[in-house]
Design a protein around this motif. Structure first.
Motif, PDB file in Angstrom:
ATOM      1  N   ASP A   5      43.509  10.582  44.224  1.00 15.85           N
ATOM      2  CA  ASP A   5      42.563  10.058  44.993  1.00 15.85           C
ATOM      3  C   ASP A   5      41.387   9.386  44.338  1.00 15.85           C
ATOM      4  OD1 ASP A   5      40.572   9.602  46.913  1.00 15.85           O
ATOM      5  OD2 ASP A   5      39.741  11.648  47.319  1.00 15.85           O
ATOM      6  N   ASN A   6      41.329   8.131  44.391  1.00 11.90           N
ATOM      7  CA  ASN A   6      40.379   7.334  43.338  1.00 11.90           C
ATOM      8  C   ASN A   6      38.716   7.812  43.248  1.00 11.90           C
ATOM      9  OD1 ASN A   6      42.145   5.548  42.418  1.00 11.90           O
ATOM     10  ND2 ASN A   6      41.949   4.197  44.149  1.00 11.90           N
ATOM     11  N   ILE A   7      38.433   8.105  44.761  1.00  8.99           N
ATOM     12  CA  ILE A   7      36.996   8.644  44.757  1.00  8.99           C
ATOM     13  C   ILE A   7      36.952   9.969  43.975  1.00  8.99           C
ATOM     14  CG2 ILE A   7      35.190   9.490  46.347  1.00  8.99           C
ATOM     15  CD1 ILE A   7      36.464   7.180  48.140  1.00  8.99           C
ATOM     16  N   MET A   8      37.879  10.872  44.259  1.00 10.57           N
ATOM     17  CA  MET A   8      37.828  12.233  43.570  1.00 10.57           C
ATOM     18  C   MET A   8      37.943  12.206  42.166  1.00 10.57           C
ATOM     19  SD  MET A   8      37.236  15.392  43.953  1.00 10.57           S
ATOM     20  CE  MET A   8      37.362  15.966  45.794  1.00 10.57           C
ATOM     21  N   GLU A  23      42.272  12.443  30.306  1.00 14.31           N
ATOM     22  CA  GLU A  23      43.662  11.890  30.387  1.00 14.31           C
ATOM     23  C   GLU A  23      44.362  12.696  31.749  1.00 14.31           C
ATOM     24  OE1 GLU A  23      45.376   9.539  29.353  1.00 14.31           O
ATOM     25  OE2 GLU A  23      43.449   8.513  28.462  1.00 14.31           O
ATOM     26  N   ILE A  24      44.197  14.004  31.579  1.00 10.58           N
ATOM     27  CA  ILE A  24      44.740  15.003  32.711  1.00 10.58           C
ATOM     28  C   ILE A  24      44.345  14.508  33.967  1.00 10.58           C
ATOM     29  CG2 ILE A  24      44.661  17.283  33.550  1.00 10.58           C
ATOM     30  CD1 ILE A  24      44.663  18.138  30.605  1.00 10.58           C
ATOM     31  N   ILE A  25      42.871  14.349  34.057  1.00 11.16           N
ATOM     32  CA  ILE A  25      42.419  13.906  35.422  1.00 11.16           C
ATOM     33  C   ILE A  25      42.889  12.504  35.836  1.00 11.16           C
ATOM     34  CG2 ILE A  25      40.249  13.074  36.502  1.00 11.16           C
ATOM     35  CD1 ILE A  25      38.794  15.264  34.734  1.00 11.16           C
ATOM     36  N   ARG A  26      43.078  11.706  34.743  1.00  8.21           N
ATOM     37  CA  ARG A  26      43.784  10.271  35.407  1.00  8.21           C
ATOM     38  C   ARG A  26      45.130  10.438  35.604  1.00  8.21           C
ATOM     39  NH1 ARG A  26      40.608   8.072  30.335  1.00  8.21           N
ATOM     40  NH2 ARG A  26      38.768   7.256  31.345  1.00  8.21           N
ATOM     41  N   SER A  27      45.912  11.457  35.152  1.00  4.42           N
ATOM     42  CA  SER A  27      47.236  11.474  35.607  1.00  4.42           C
ATOM     43  C   SER A  27      47.546  12.310  36.471  1.00  4.42           C
ATOM     44  CB  SER A  27      48.055  11.860  34.276  1.00  4.42           C
ATOM     45  OG  SER A  27      47.857  13.239  33.821  1.00  4.42           O
ATOM     46  N   GLU A  28      46.667  13.406  36.990  1.00  2.00           N
ATOM     47  CA  GLU A  28      46.868  14.346  37.860  1.00  2.00           C
ATOM     48  C   GLU A  28      46.191  13.996  39.342  1.00  2.00           C
ATOM     49  OE1 GLU A  28      48.917  17.291  37.830  1.00  2.00           O
ATOM     50  OE2 GLU A  28      49.513  16.450  35.760  1.00  2.00           O
ATOM     51  N   VAL A  29      45.136  13.519  39.297  1.00  2.00           N
ATOM     52  CA  VAL A  29      44.376  13.245  40.557  1.00  2.00           C
ATOM     53  C   VAL A  29      44.660  11.674  41.221  1.00  2.00           C
ATOM     54  CG1 VAL A  29      42.099  13.078  41.744  1.00  2.00           C
ATOM     55  CG2 VAL A  29      42.544  14.721  39.809  1.00  2.00           C
ATOM     56  N   THR A  71      39.154  20.998  42.788  1.00  2.00           N
ATOM     57  CA  THR A  71      39.940  20.066  42.401  1.00  2.00           C
ATOM     58  C   THR A  71      40.102  20.231  40.978  1.00  2.00           C
ATOM     59  OG1 THR A  71      39.362  18.423  43.789  1.00  2.00           O
ATOM     60  CG2 THR A  71      40.700  17.890  42.321  1.00  2.00           C
ATOM     61  N   PHE A  72      38.991  20.683  40.185  1.00  2.00           N
ATOM     62  CA  PHE A  72      39.396  20.958  38.847  1.00  2.00           C
ATOM     63  C   PHE A  72      40.055  22.244  38.533  1.00  2.00           C
ATOM     64  CE2 PHE A  72      35.808  18.082  37.414  1.00  2.00           C
ATOM     65  CZ  PHE A  72      36.069  17.578  36.176  1.00  2.00           C
ATOM     66  N   ALA A  73      39.929  23.321  39.562  1.00  2.00           N
ATOM     67  CA  ALA A  73      40.593  24.633  39.458  1.00  2.00           C
ATOM     68  C   ALA A  73      42.004  24.201  39.844  1.00  2.00           C
ATOM     69  CB  ALA A  73      39.809  25.626  40.435  1.00  2.00           C
ATOM     70  N   ARG A  74      42.469  23.336  40.901  1.00  2.00           N
ATOM     71  CA  ARG A  74      43.631  22.941  41.280  1.00  2.00           C
ATOM     72  C   ARG A  74      44.510  22.501  40.218  1.00  2.00           C
ATOM     73  NH1 ARG A  74      42.560  19.615  45.491  1.00  2.00           N
ATOM     74  NH2 ARG A  74      41.273  21.272  46.367  1.00  2.00           N
TER      75      ARG A  74
END
Length: 106
Positions: free
Chosen positions: A40-43, A32-38, A78-81
């Motif tokens: 860029d679709n590819i990343m 959920e965090i990745i879907r809301s924060e990132v 990107t995870f760290a960011r």
């Protein structure tokens, strides 16, 4: 003398390869965090793939290798960011969130 001077940075560089930077969460919460924060679709797709591969391969190293991606370091950065570790917490544990381990070193 030279080794003692650089020992802390050498240790942290090596440790960062084994234990990634970021808070540890359950897999669903991390997704959920990745879907809301990132944005860029590819990343986002690469991050979700790495998140799925780690429990399957039982290792961050093997999951990175399996991804077969030239930019896997950017994925981990990107995870760290977003302050999220790609290594998730087990369903069996009652803990839902563990703070970033590096916050205890600094």
């Amino acid at each position: 003398m030279e080794m003692m001077k650089n020992s802390q940075s050498t240790f942290l560089d090596t440790f960062a390869r084994v234990v990634p930077f970021g808070d540890f969460r359950k897999k669903d919460a991390a997704m959920e965090i990745i879907r809301s924060e990132v944005r860029d679709n590819i990343m986002r797709r690469r991050m979700l793939r790495l998140l799925a591969l780690i429990p399957e391969k039982k290792s961050l190293y093997l999951a990175r290798k399996e991804m077969n991606c030239r930019d896997v370091d950017k994925v981990v950065e990107t995870f760290a960011r977003i302050n999220l570790s790609p290594v998730t917490l087990s369903k069996r544990h009652d803990v839902k969130h563990l703070e970033n381990l590096y916050s205890f070193f600094l």
